[in-house]
Design a protein around this motif. Structure first.
Motif, mmCIF file in Angstrom:
data_model
loop_
_atom_site.group_PDB
_atom_site.id
_atom_site.type_symbol
_atom_site.label_atom_id
_atom_site.label_comp_id
_atom_site.label_asym_id
_atom_site.label_seq_id
_atom_site.Cartn_x
_atom_site.Cartn_y
_atom_site.Cartn_z
ATOM 1 N N ALA A 41 87.855 -43.926 25.208
ATOM 2 C CA ALA A 41 88.437 -45.250 25.453
ATOM 3 C C ALA A 41 87.328 -46.245 25.750
ATOM 4 O O ALA A 41 86.302 -45.899 26.328
ATOM 5 N N GLU A 45 99.337 -43.200 22.888
ATOM 6 C CA GLU A 45 100.439 -44.152 23.092
ATOM 7 C C GLU A 45 100.636 -44.429 24.581
ATOM 8 O O GLU A 45 100.876 -45.569 24.996
ATOM 9 N N LYS A 96 90.988 -50.246 24.595
ATOM 10 C CA LYS A 96 91.670 -49.460 23.556
ATOM 11 C C LYS A 96 91.249 -48.000 23.676
ATOM 12 O O LYS A 96 90.222 -47.678 24.285
ATOM 13 N N GLN A 110 97.804 -46.617 25.876
ATOM 14 C CA GLN A 110 97.902 -47.980 25.382
ATOM 15 C C GLN A 110 99.020 -48.746 26.097
ATOM 16 O O GLN A 110 98.919 -49.962 26.326
#
Length: 678
Positions: free
Chosen positions: A221, A260, A475, A263
């Motif tokens: 990340a 997912e 991200k 995020q």
């Protein structure tokens, strides 16, 4: 008369130049005002063959094994008979003898065994020649030691020599005969070091053949702290579902769900820990032979034997010190030569060596200068002789370059950097980030990028962070990767494996014990062992990178031998005992007793070895041998490969054994079969 006995003529000639008075060359020796110098040609004496102990051993028979000499016998090698007589006569005339063998285990033995063979009673001194330039030789002549100081080194060499004989002579016969009884027309050489080395390559090849590729995912990340963006890597919990046996995330669906979830999380990430530590890397040590061989293999693709041969040429030209060294340290007294050596290197035009040497600082003293770490010899370094670099061939230049580079690095500062490790938490998941800031490049200026072991998770510079800081999550991504099969050995990497043999030891407790052992074989023999395996077609080199692959005889040999000789456990343990013996902490007789018992046990195992039969016609009488075409008194016939244990024999009929055909059960006519079924 003082008599110097050198290991070879070239060394004798260099000693003669450094002795006082007129020099007069004779047949097999040199006379000077400072003494007489003679020489051997390596080993003048050789180990007796089994049939030279007893003629019955000329024929290989399983019932004669093991062959264990009660009194060890040496014989004068045929090619050295004349030189031996010259040396013997000079010993008889001498008042004092100076042992001038190479400064290692084998060099100690090959002069000592001659002195013992002729029952010498004269006083013997020892000269240690780590370099052949005039300054080094004169210094060594002025620093003679008592040869008795090296008695334990000779014992260690004798132990190695006799152990190799016991294992090689007995097990080669035992397992060759076992293979021949199963129909294999071959000779299988078994060696204390050679066989476990071959087995490393066979096992590696089978790992590659049986390798099954598996996919996994690396999750990382991007975070931002202040104005700096950096990357951190996800660290799974121990109970994390979807991990493979190596702790990698292998489940694609779980990887997708994780991304997912990361995020979707709204809260910022938090710094759970951040620590910066100053780290120091001391100068890379000067080179021992195996280190030089591995480096030259990686950088230039040279096989170990070429490296040894080239280092030997440089030594004989007086440009570098003794090549067969297992030591990476230098005597403190040699520090005074640094200015001269660096001055010479700084004058080698059009090379990096000149620039590095000019920036070297002789006020810096690295950890390499340590008398307590010196054995019979020291690391390989340039001598005080000026090198005509342009006159060397390409291989010689490259080897000299590596030796000089390692020496120059000793006069640069320690490499210093700040290592930062940060732990972050986002959406309940842990991430780590690593970074470093170089504070002092130091010796790595000499080695550049090749000295860096860049890890995937190193981030370069990280922002200044403290525990409790909040960072912005930007991200996350999951990179799909695939496991790769092990890489095949090359001669250079196989040599490195021999040196770091503890990694391949099967017994976990022994693995720990042998971590500090300097491998199997010696600096001088490892390259020769690998070359012999290639020359005898047990290994072949493939592709431009010269990867080593085992041949059919290699598989046969490794598969039929018991693990005691194919795994390096025992051999590595024996090497440790040989080292202890050289230090006076182990007994020659005890060690050879262990070797004799080991050889006896493996000879007995050979009688029941499970070996696949090789031959078209299996013996119907014993069912454990194959029929082979032979010539007898009355012509050709087929006999069992296990003769005389099995005396099955059959006449030859058109190139095939005339064996009786077994009667087949008589079948009823089809109509009777149907009636019977009804």
């Amino acid at each position: 008369m003082r008599l110097y006995i050198a290991e070879k003529p070239s060394m004798a000639a260099e000693i003669a130049k450094c002795l006082s008075g007129p020099v007069s060359r004779k047949d097999g020796y040199i006379q000077t005002g400072g003494g007489t110098i003679t020489w051997g040609y390596g080993h003048i004496l050789r180990q007796a063959e089994p049939d030279e102990y007893d003629p019955k051993y000329e024929k290989w028979r399983a019932e004669d094994l093991p062959i264990i000499p009660q009194s060890w016998k040496l014989l004068v090698a045929d090619s050295c008979q004349k030189q031996f007589e010259i040396v013997k006569n000079l010993i008889e005339q001498a008042d004092e003898i100076v042992h001038a063998g190479d400064p290692d285990r084998e060099g100690q033995l090959l002069i000592d065994e001659v002195l013992d063979f002729v029952n010498n009673q004269k006083p013997v001194r020892r000269i240690l020649l780590n370099a052949l330039d005039e300054q080094s030789i004169k210094k060594a002549i002025a620093s003679l030691r008592e040869n008795q100081d090296f008695f334990n080194l000779k014992q260690s060499a004798l132990a190695r020599q006799r152990a190799d004989w016991l294992i090689g002579m007995n097990l080669s016969r035992a397992y060759t005969l076992a293979a021949q009884r199963a129909g294999h027309r071959t000779t299988l050489p078994v060696g204390r070091v050679k066989t476990p080395t071959l087995a490393l390559v066979v096992r590696r090849e089978r790992e590659i053949e049986n390798f099954k590729q598996a996919d996994y995912f690396t999750v990382k990340a991007d975070f931002q702290h202040s104005d700096t963006v950096f990357t951190a890597y996800w660290k799974p919990r121990e109970d994390q579902p979807g991990l493979d046996t190596e702790g990698r995330l292998a489940d694609k669906a779980i990887a997708k769900a994780l991304l997912e979830m990361l995020q979707a999380a709204k809260d910022p990430a938090a710094v759970m820990a951040c620590e910066t530590t100053e780290k120091k890397e001391p100068q890379r040590l000067p080179l021992a032979l195996s280190t030089l061989q591995v480096m030259a293999g990686k950088k230039f693709g040279y096989d170990p034997q070429i490296v040894l041969d080239t280092a030997q040429k440089l030594y004989e030209r007086k440009l570098t010190s003794y090549p067969r060294s297992d030591c990476e340290y230098l005597p403190e007294s040699q520090y005074e030569d640094a200015a001269t050596i660096l001055g010479n290197l700084s004058n080698i035009a059009h090379t990096e060596l000149a620039g590095w040497s000019q920036k070297a600082d002789t006020q810096i003293s690295s950890r390499a200068w340590n008398d307590k770490k010196i054995t019979a010899h020291h690391a390989i370094i340039p001598t005080v002789e000026r090198c005509n670099y342009a006159a060397l061939n390409e291989t010689e230049r490259n080897i000299y370059y590596l030796i000089a580079q390692a020496y120059i690095a000793q006069f640069y500062l320690v490499h210093v950097y700040d290592q930062t490790r940060a732990e972050l938490e986002h959406a309940g998941e842990r991430f780590t980030a690593n970074g470093r800031i170089i504070k002092e490049l130091g010796w790595k200026e000499v080695y550049g990028a090749e000295a860096e072991e860049k890890k995937e998770e190193d981030n370069g510079t990280l922002p200044a962070m403290s525990k409790g800081d909040q960072v912005e999550f930007l991200k996350a991504s999951a990179e799909k990767k695939s496991t790769k099969p092990p890489t095949r050995f090359t001669a250079a990497t196989l040599l490195a494996a021999m040196k770091e043999i503890h990694k391949y030891v099967k017994n976990p407790e022994l693995k720990k014990q042998l971590k500090d052992v300097a491998g199997i074989g010696t600096e001088a023999t490892r390259a020769t062992i690998i070359k012999e395996l290639i020359d005898r077609s047990f290994l072949r080199e493939e592709t431009k990178k010269k990867y080593l692959k085992p041949t059919e005889p290699a598989y046969l040999l490794v598969d039929m031998l018991p693990e005691e000789i194919t795994y390096p456990d025992f051999t590595a343990l024996w090497e440790d005992i040989l080292r202890q013996m050289a230090e006076g902490n182990a007994s020659l007789d005890t060690f050879l007793g262990q070797q004799a018992r080991f050889a006896t046990g493996l000879c007995n195992k050979a009688k029941g070895a499970n070996i696949p039969l090789k031959g078209e016609y299996h013996c119907p009488r014993c069912r454990r041998g194959v029929l082979q075409l032979r010539n007898g008194k009355h012509g050709k016939f087929w006999g069992c490969s296990r003769y005389p244990a099995c005396r099955g024999s059959f006449n030859d009929k058109d190139g095939k054994p005339d064996m009786p055909v077994r009667p087949q059960p008589q079948q009823q006519p089809l109509q009777q079969q149907k009636q019977g079924q009804g």
